[in-house]
Design a protein around this motif. Structure first.
Motif, PDB file in Angstrom:
ATOM      1  N   GLY A   8      12.540  28.597 -22.759  1.00  0.00           N
ATOM      2  CA  GLY A   8      12.731  29.017 -21.381  1.00  0.00           C
ATOM      3  C   GLY A   8      13.958  28.435 -20.707  1.00  0.00           C
ATOM      4  N   PRO A  10      17.307  28.282 -18.717  1.00  0.00           N
ATOM      5  CA  PRO A  10      17.950  29.253 -17.818  1.00  0.00           C
ATOM      6  C   PRO A  10      19.197  29.894 -18.416  1.00  0.00           C
ATOM      7  CG  PRO A  10      17.337  27.272 -16.616  1.00  0.00           C
ATOM      8  CD  PRO A  10      17.090  26.974 -18.064  1.00  0.00           C
ATOM      9  N   GLY A  13      18.250  32.655 -20.574  1.00  0.00           N
ATOM     10  CA  GLY A  13      17.901  33.826 -19.783  1.00  0.00           C
ATOM     11  C   GLY A  13      19.136  34.595 -19.357  1.00  0.00           C
ATOM     12  N   ARG A  16      20.381  36.575 -22.341  1.00  0.00           N
ATOM     13  CA  ARG A  16      19.623  37.817 -22.601  1.00  0.00           C
ATOM     14  C   ARG A  16      20.039  38.919 -21.632  1.00  0.00           C
ATOM     15  NH1 ARG A  16      15.531  33.938 -23.603  1.00  0.00           N
ATOM     16  NH2 ARG A  16      14.809  34.028 -21.439  1.00  0.00           N
ATOM     17  N   ALA A  17      20.234  38.550 -20.362  1.00  0.00           N
ATOM     18  CA  ALA A  17      20.671  39.551 -19.386  1.00  0.00           C
ATOM     19  C   ALA A  17      22.064  40.071 -19.735  1.00  0.00           C
ATOM     20  CB  ALA A  17      20.670  38.935 -17.984  1.00  0.00           C
TER      21      ALA A  17
END
Length: 297
Positions: A8, A10, A13, A16-17
């Motif tokens: 998890g 950041p 994340g 991935r975006a």
């Protein structure tokens, strides 16, 4: 004090975006790559601006602390170096080869202990600039927006900044922006490495500092990267080793110029390189704090 979370994260994340956006925008052109880079970095910076403007001073302080933790990687970097050191000291080359991907993108198959040690030392030196010094300096001068925008730039470079058939043109903007964002931090990293050389000195404090400064000035510009050579050359001088040589990336062989005039890195030098990275991290934290105070942040 706190390393990266195992799950998890950041930054993962954001990655991935960015990958999802790449799937929509990809095209074999610099223009499309520039749009991709601008959208990703612009969105990250905008979120940083909103975060810094929100709430009372205590809230902004907490947001700055959490953001700094999210974008810094020095603790995990040094720990990865120590993991590699233990595996090489145990003679477990297969485990060391499998772990090398945590530090760099080189093809580890067939690498012996000495080559794995060199790869680790080089990666620790270069990534100390990317994972510690650069985000701290950008945070010192630009606050939360500087922290998140820099990490976005550096993450995009790691994702698409390659000279491969797919990314030769699409990743051009990300790679060049990363070069620009790291230009000053890389040179600061070199200077901090010179100052931190006594932490790993083998032949006296003064000699370590002198050798690190000499190799930084002589060899820092020989690396194909405009920035990585400064970090690696200073580390080579501080450690008394010679870096550079043949590296394989996805079946593509690159011959890097030699940096330094010492012996080739050995397994015991991996622990010294991790110690040097920690010393540079401490120096960067102090420098960034002084810079932020001087700028009135």
């Amino acid at each position: 004090m706190f390393a990266d979370p195992r799950r998890g994260h950041p930054v993962a994340g954001f990655g991935r975006a960015a990958a999802a956006l790449e799937g929509r925008l990809y095209g074999d052109s610099r223009a499309r790559g520039a749009v991709f880079t601008g959208v990703c970095v612009g969105a990250a910076a905008a979120l940083g601006v909103l975060a810094e403007r929100s709430g009372r001073p205590a809230v902004r302080c907490a947001l700055t602390a959490v953001t700094a933790w999210a974008v810094l990687g020095g603790t995990s970097l040094a720990r990865e170096g120590m993991i590699m050191a233990r595996r090489l000291e145990d003679g477990d080359l297969e485990a060391a080869r499998a772990r090398l991907s945590h530090l760099c993108a080189r093809d580890p198959s067939g690498l012996d202990a000495a080559t794995l040690a060199r790869a680790t030392v080089e990666s620790l030196a270069e990534n100390t600039g990317d994972a510690v010094v650069a985000p701290l300096l950008w945070g010192a001068v630009a606050g939360v927006p500087g922290l998140v925008a820099y990490r976005a730039v550096n993450t995009l470079d790691a994702m698409v900044g390659y000279r491969s058939p797919r990314y030769e043109r699409f990743g051009w903007a990300s790679a060049r922006l990363d070069d620009l964002a790291n230009w000053i931090p890389a040179r600061v990293t070199g200077l901090l490495t010179v100052l931190a050389a006594p932490a790993v000195a083998e032949n006296g404090t003064r000699e370590a500092v002198s050798d690190s400064w000499r190799i930084l000035r002589r060899d820092g510009g020989r690396h194909p990267s405009p920035n990585a050579g400064r970090c690696e050359a200073a580390a080579a001088g501080a450690l008394g080793v010679r870096l550079g040589g043949a590296n394989s990336y996805g079946g593509r062989l690159e011959l890097r110029p030699e940096l330094g005039d010492g012996r080739k890195p050995e397994v015991e030098d991996v622990r010294r390189a991790a110690r040097l990275s920690r010393a540079v991290t401490a120096g960067a934290a102090l420098a960034a704090a002084a810079l932020a105070l001087g700028a009135g942040r």
